[in-house]
Design an enzyme around this catalytic site. Structure first.
Site, mmCIF file in Angstrom:
data_model
loop_
_atom_site.group_PDB
_atom_site.id
_atom_site.type_symbol
_atom_site.label_atom_id
_atom_site.label_comp_id
_atom_site.label_asym_id
_atom_site.label_seq_id
_atom_site.Cartn_x
_atom_site.Cartn_y
_atom_site.Cartn_z
ATOM 1 N N CYS A 113 -30.884 -21.943 14.751
ATOM 2 C CA CYS A 113 -31.727 -21.872 15.949
ATOM 3 C C CYS A 113 -32.928 -20.943 15.775
ATOM 4 C CB CYS A 113 -30.893 -21.430 17.145
ATOM 5 S SG CYS A 113 -29.501 -22.530 17.489
ATOM 6 N N HIS A 253 -35.711 -19.356 22.771
ATOM 7 C CA HIS A 253 -34.790 -20.407 22.347
ATOM 8 C C HIS A 253 -34.008 -20.879 23.560
ATOM 9 C CE1 HIS A 253 -31.705 -22.635 20.413
ATOM 10 N NE2 HIS A 253 -30.774 -21.697 20.503
ATOM 11 N N ASN A 283 -29.815 -27.528 24.158
ATOM 12 C CA ASN A 283 -30.092 -26.698 22.985
ATOM 13 C C ASN A 283 -30.437 -27.608 21.805
ATOM 14 O OD1 ASN A 283 -30.014 -25.038 20.735
ATOM 15 N ND2 ASN A 283 -28.158 -23.943 21.347
#
EC number: 2.3.1.180
Length: 326
Positions: A113, A253, A283
């Site tokens: 990520c 994020h 996500n």
């Protein structure tokens, strides 16, 4: 001095958009359960003909169009992904070929990520040497390919997508507080491999010979994320000679709405300065920051002169942040 200036952004999403209600038809979950714990309402899932490489290419094309330059003007491609099309070659080289670029430096970065932040610092460092002039920095993922669809605690959290920026090396002012000082003002990266077992994929070419599935201990990840992200945001602002009061937008994020809220409160940042797309995209790992950035640029929130902070944390653990003046 030479800085890497963002001159274009772009993004791409798979055609199939899946709501929580849609997901509840296939997984033991409910819309209420997902929204309460994560803030997620929709995600996009790649179809058979959509891959990390095709999504990355579409995002790159959009960023090039926004920058007003041709693909042949790019001499560096750095692509962040944890879900490459193949073990090798790098998916960046597939994007290069799809864009019709005859020759340029092209490689992948793997930091999950945080991958886009890692890719940004790598590209920025290379551009400031003067060897390359223009770079495509891409975050692209098809996480749906590595999810365990029988594990409702993880499969509801992720989606697929891609985001890209075009960076150009330009001479600019040295004073970060001067509006003329456009570009990447500071970056800060971290990693701590002791936390592998909290967020990982249980496979790989040299261990199981398989791709594997994502595994996560959500409570522990949440705790580390809030602490680490707040700390790195403070670090990168200090490096840039700025304070939280100077920030126009934070593009984090997009993992979980509760992490976004907790991080902004810890820093004393108003919620209306935080770009949130987790409700629409879920996500998307390395794609989430550039996806959210492109949304905010295209809807007019992020404008020339704005101070924007990008931040992310992912498996490894890895985490990082960057301060950019648009």
């Amino acid at each position: 001095m030479i800085r890497s200036v963002v001159i274009g952004t772009g993004s791409a999403l798979p055609a199939r958009r899946v709501s929580n209600a849609d997901l509840a038809q296939e997984v033991d979950t409910t819309d209420e359960w997902i929204v309460e714990r994560t803030g997620i309402r929709f995600r996009h899932i790649a179809g058979p003909d959509e891959t990390t490489g095709t999504l990355a290419t579409d995002a790159a094309k959009a960023a090039l169009a926004a920058a007003g330059i041709a693909a042949q003007d790019i001499d560096l491609i750095v692509l962040a992904t944890a879900t490459p099309d193949q073990t090798f070659p790098a998916t960046a080289t597939k994007v290069q070929a799809a864009l019709g670029i005859d020759d340029c430096v092209a490689f992948d970065v793997a930091a999950v990520c945080s991958g886009f932040l890692y890719a940004v610092q790598v590209a920025d460092s290379m551009l400031r040497t003067g060897v390359q002039r223009r770079a495509l920095v891409i975050g692209a993922e098809t996480f749906s390919r590595i999810l365990d669809w029988d594990d409702r605690t993880t499969c509801v959290l992720f989606g697929d997508g891609a985001g890209a920026i075009v960076l150009e090396a330009r001479e600019t002012a040295d004073d970060n507080r001067d509006g003329a000082a456009r570009g990447i003002l500071a970056t800060r990266l971290h990693a701590d491999g002791r936390h592998n077992d909290l967020l990982y994929v249980d496979g790989g070419p040299s261990t199981t010979g398989t791709v594997g599935k994502l595994r996560m201990k959500g409570r522990e990840v949440f705790r580390h994320a809030v602490v680490n992200l707040a700390a790195v945001l403070g670090e990168v602002l200090s490096l840039a000679g700025l304070t939280a009061a100077d920030v126009d937008w934070v593009v984090p994020h997009q993992a979980n709405a509760r992490i976004l809220d907790a991080t902004s409160r810890k820093l004393g940042l108003p919620a209306d300065k935080v770009v949130v797309t987790v409700d629409q995209h879920a996500n998307t790992s390395a794609a989430s920051v550039p996806l959210a950035l492109d949304v905010a640029v295209r809807d007019g929130r992020i404008r020339d002169g704005h101070i924007v902070v990008l931040e992310a944390m992912g498996g490894g653990f890895t985490w990082g942040a960057a301060v950019v003046r648009f």
